[in-house]
Design a protein around this motif. Sequence first.
Motif, mmCIF file in Angstrom:
data_model
loop_
_atom_site.group_PDB
_atom_site.id
_atom_site.type_symbol
_atom_site.label_atom_id
_atom_site.label_comp_id
_atom_site.label_asym_id
_atom_site.label_seq_id
_atom_site.Cartn_x
_atom_site.Cartn_y
_atom_site.Cartn_z
ATOM 1 N N HIS A 202 0.833 -1.201 0.000
ATOM 2 C CA HIS A 202 0.000 0.000 0.000
ATOM 3 C C HIS A 202 0.871 1.255 0.000
ATOM 4 O O HIS A 202 0.641 2.198 -0.771
ATOM 5 N N ALA A 205 2.789 1.737 -3.190
ATOM 6 C CA ALA A 205 1.987 2.040 -4.378
ATOM 7 C C ALA A 205 1.498 3.477 -4.401
ATOM 8 O O ALA A 205 0.875 3.903 -5.371
ATOM 9 N N GLN A 206 1.782 4.207 -3.344
ATOM 10 C CA GLN A 206 1.267 5.569 -3.273
ATOM 11 C C GLN A 206 1.654 6.424 -4.473
ATOM 12 O O GLN A 206 0.830 7.182 -4.986
ATOM 13 N N LEU A 208 1.991 5.664 -7.457
ATOM 14 C CA LEU A 208 1.565 5.155 -8.760
ATOM 15 C C LEU A 208 0.439 5.988 -9.343
ATOM 16 O O LEU A 208 -0.320 6.636 -8.621
ATOM 17 N N ALA A 213 -2.568 2.200 -9.670
ATOM 18 C CA ALA A 213 -3.033 2.139 -8.276
ATOM 19 C C ALA A 213 -4.276 1.278 -8.172
ATOM 20 O O ALA A 213 -4.436 0.498 -7.227
ATOM 21 N N ARG B 32 -3.959 11.772 -3.555
ATOM 22 C CA ARG B 32 -3.029 10.817 -2.961
ATOM 23 C C ARG B 32 -1.618 11.407 -2.891
ATOM 24 O O ARG B 32 -0.813 10.985 -2.057
ATOM 25 N N PRO B 41 -3.834 8.908 1.707
ATOM 26 C CA PRO B 41 -3.006 7.776 1.264
ATOM 27 C C PRO B 41 -3.894 6.587 0.903
ATOM 28 O O PRO B 41 -4.009 5.627 1.642
ATOM 29 N N LEU B 43 -5.179 4.204 -2.435
ATOM 30 C CA LEU B 43 -4.899 3.875 -3.831
ATOM 31 C C LEU B 43 -6.117 4.081 -4.721
ATOM 32 O O LEU B 43 -6.000 4.150 -5.944
ATOM 33 N N ALA B 44 -7.304 4.178 -4.108
ATOM 34 C CA ALA B 44 -8.503 4.407 -4.915
ATOM 35 C C ALA B 44 -8.684 5.889 -5.237
ATOM 36 O O ALA B 44 -9.598 6.270 -5.963
ATOM 37 N N PRO B 47 -3.923 10.798 -7.684
ATOM 38 C CA PRO B 47 -2.881 11.637 -7.070
ATOM 39 C C PRO B 47 -3.397 13.070 -6.877
ATOM 40 O O PRO B 47 -3.195 13.673 -5.830
ATOM 41 N N LEU B 118 -6.855 -0.980 4.773
ATOM 42 C CA LEU B 118 -6.195 -0.775 3.489
ATOM 43 C C LEU B 118 -6.081 -2.063 2.680
ATOM 44 O O LEU B 118 -5.866 -2.032 1.480
#
Lengths: 320, 626
Positions: A202, A205-206, A208, A213, B32, B41, B43-44, B47, B118
């Motif tokens: 996790h 992968a931040q 990405l 992601a 993100r 933080p 992944l879904a 950025p 997570l």
Amino acid sequence: MATLPHTPDKGDFETAATTKSSTSTRTPKTAPRVRRDKVTSHDSFLNYGNGRWWKIAIVIAVVSFATYFLIDVEPRHNGGSWYGYTMGTIGFALILWLTLLGVRKRAMTPGRWSLKAWTSAHVYLGLSLIVIGTLHTGFQLGWNVHTLAWALMMLVILSGLFGIYVYATLPKALSANRYDEDGAITEKVMIEQMKQLDRQIHDAAQPLDPEAATIVERSLGENVFAGSFWQRARNSYPGDLTRIAMGELRKLRNFRPRTDDDPFERVETLLSKKEALLAKLRRHLQLKSWLQAWLYIHVPATFALIAALSAHVFSVFFYW
Amino acid sequence: MSFLVRQIALKASGDEIVRAKRVDGDEMKIGRDGACGLHLPDLAVDPEHALVTQLDETHIEIESLHGQPFEVDGQSVQRKELDVTLGSELKFGSHRIKLGQDARSRFPTFTVRREAPLSHSNSDPDTNEAYTLKGLVPGKRMSAWAFAAMVLLAFLAWPIWSYASYSDLALKKDAARPAGYHGDKAWESGKLSLAHQGLENDCQSCHVEPFVAVRDNACQTCHTKVHDHIKDTARLVAARGEPGGFASFTRAVATTFNKPAGRCVECHTEHEGAGDMAPTAQKFCTDCHAEMKSRLPDTKLPDAADFGTSHPQLRPTVIADTTDAAKPKLRQIVWSQDAKEFNGLKFTHAQHLSTVNGVAQMVRRRPNEFPDQEGLDCENCHQTDASGVWFKPVVMEESCQTCHSLTFDKIGGTFRTLRHGEPEMVVADLRGFFAAGAPTRPINLDSMSRRVPGDRAAAETAGDYARAVRFYPTQAGQAIQMLFNKGGACFDCHNITRTGTAATAGYNVQNVVQTQRYYHKGWFTHAKHTKYECVDCHVKAQNTNDATDLLVPGLDGKGGCRDCHVGGTGAKLASASVKQPVESQCAMCHDYHLDDKAPWMTRLPASRRASYDRRRNAGAGQNASK
């Protein structure tokens, strides 16, 4: 494995592993021998009491066969002769007693009537039931409740036999699977390692992009215990998300310029670690499913058997 | 203007940790990327997922930056204007953000919480259960109950219901349940024999009452003509005596479980599979009959055991009185060498079978009728019936009259004959003969005189009448008197008394009754004894001329059964001389269910006989091994 005879009553030291009866209060009279060769006193239930119960079972089978062939029943052997009733009664009582293991196993005690002794007797007397039950039928089988009871009895015994087979062979594989270079890991540790790895993935992968992601996210969201019974038993998980994530991530990486500190590479490394751990976990689940599955036949079939047996006995007296 | 961001994390103990920060400016990014003002933080989350813009003191606008939606109050949107005083709930990936207004600074506040773990493994799955098959296969307890219930329903409840619905059809001969499957068929331990195939669907026809073992009355619903071995079952059981040892134990168990002894089904077992009914078990006759007197003191039957050594003397049924010819009085006597029976007929067996006397000479004179015969043979008079088992009665007109003519007159070429068996007619004919004024001459009716057999002899007799006319009385009364008295044709063979009516001139001819079967409790068939001469057994026929001598053989003596028949295991008396021993068990002559037919054992057709013998012998082998 060579072992010295262990005789606590003659003064040999007892340990939890060597004790047969923890209630022995006799004071050693002779100087205790020191046992150095003793690695383990583990005595399988299959060979309990120097094979007492399989010897008894063989005697039962031999006596049953001998009487079957020596006793003259007119016009032919069947469940309704005095011999048939005798075998039937013995078989019925035996079945009820064998069923009681389910009660007995919930209380562990040492000694002659230890759980191990019960289990040993359960196994071998259960096997002798094949002879008793089948001779009770006089080999007159048909499509009726009587043969249903016999068939269920055979199903129970054969599933039990299978259970013994897996108990005798799979635990070795189970241990081998759990050992790695750092020693054995427990089921709890396995899941802790998985947690740890997931957190690492996790974090890694931040950086990405959203597409990658999402792929990683799917692997993280995957239930590590998912899968049907058959998938578990066959250890075959087509469409496993971690595996797919690795593949897709690799595809994405192929079209990206190589950089030194590539988060893709880190994630991928971690994912392959996770895959290895997942494989170990799933192999563990497979072995455990085999160790447990037979009981899901053995136990319900036992109760179906007792029901069929009751109907069988009832019907005999009803249409007396 | 500024935004207040409060990140809330959970400690292991469950306490909350709040990290607050202030983001200055009119805009704040949510994403993100670590550079975002509101960093998630997750992944879904993209950025740079969305941009928050302050519109005025109380209103903000949130807009997605790259087309990725987010949730506002449960609704998925790309852009949304919000009143911070009213508050709102936003959701990005696994994060929930509570929107509000700081009471003091009046800045919009974002309180951020991670909702879902997570990863799945971080959701702390219950490892106690996860490693088991729970949830993957039906639970043991649940399926145990389910299977048990199904079995009880299908194999207990349904059969009982089937029985209860049709129990009123029991003991009714032709009552049958409707075709189709009935629940209690599942209780059938084996197919019925072919003989009972028709009852296959009707359990209640034999299993009349629940928990009551099959009783004889069920069998007798159809089997109405079977002869009981003995009517009184209690006596039957008593004759068996008290079982000893293990048998007494099994008897006691059977009694405890309501299975009385002496029922049909004790021997006639069923449900042994389609085919011939299983042969009845070899219950040895001698188990009861050997010492029956000791157990049933009032029995009239003598004890019987091995035929060779301990069988009681035979008891033929002989004629006691022939007054009622249709139903003569009979009595059973114990056979002996000099047993007597008079059936109404005087007959000299030895004289008729002689090869050296006048009878033999008459036979030799008629080679066409008696080819190659030295004298009369038994079969010249005695003929077996169609079955070959017994003999037909001898008929005077067929057997005797060829020599013993009753001709008394000749008119033209026709001979007039006295009517045999009708003394009234004989008397009337003779009275008419004399009354008609016809030749008033006496007739020679002395049938004992020698003469050539055949029609010529009859002619001679007629001639004799004519010649003797001057020596004999010329009155009918005299002729009748001669006929019925010593020397007369009737008297020679028949027993004449003076008890008759006027119609027979006071004479009465005793009825003649010929016994066809002497032994009714045992079976004898001539058909199986054809390779022997009649006189081998009926020894006296050759040497007695006394018609009252009983010619049927008995157990012992010359011609007795024991000349050939020895016991079942070959035992015989020291006194018996047996040339060709025939081992004879009880069942050769006796049947358990006695009737007029041959014992069941000997009357099976050949095709079934073979299979029966095979199964019996298999049973005998088991007996031997015991």
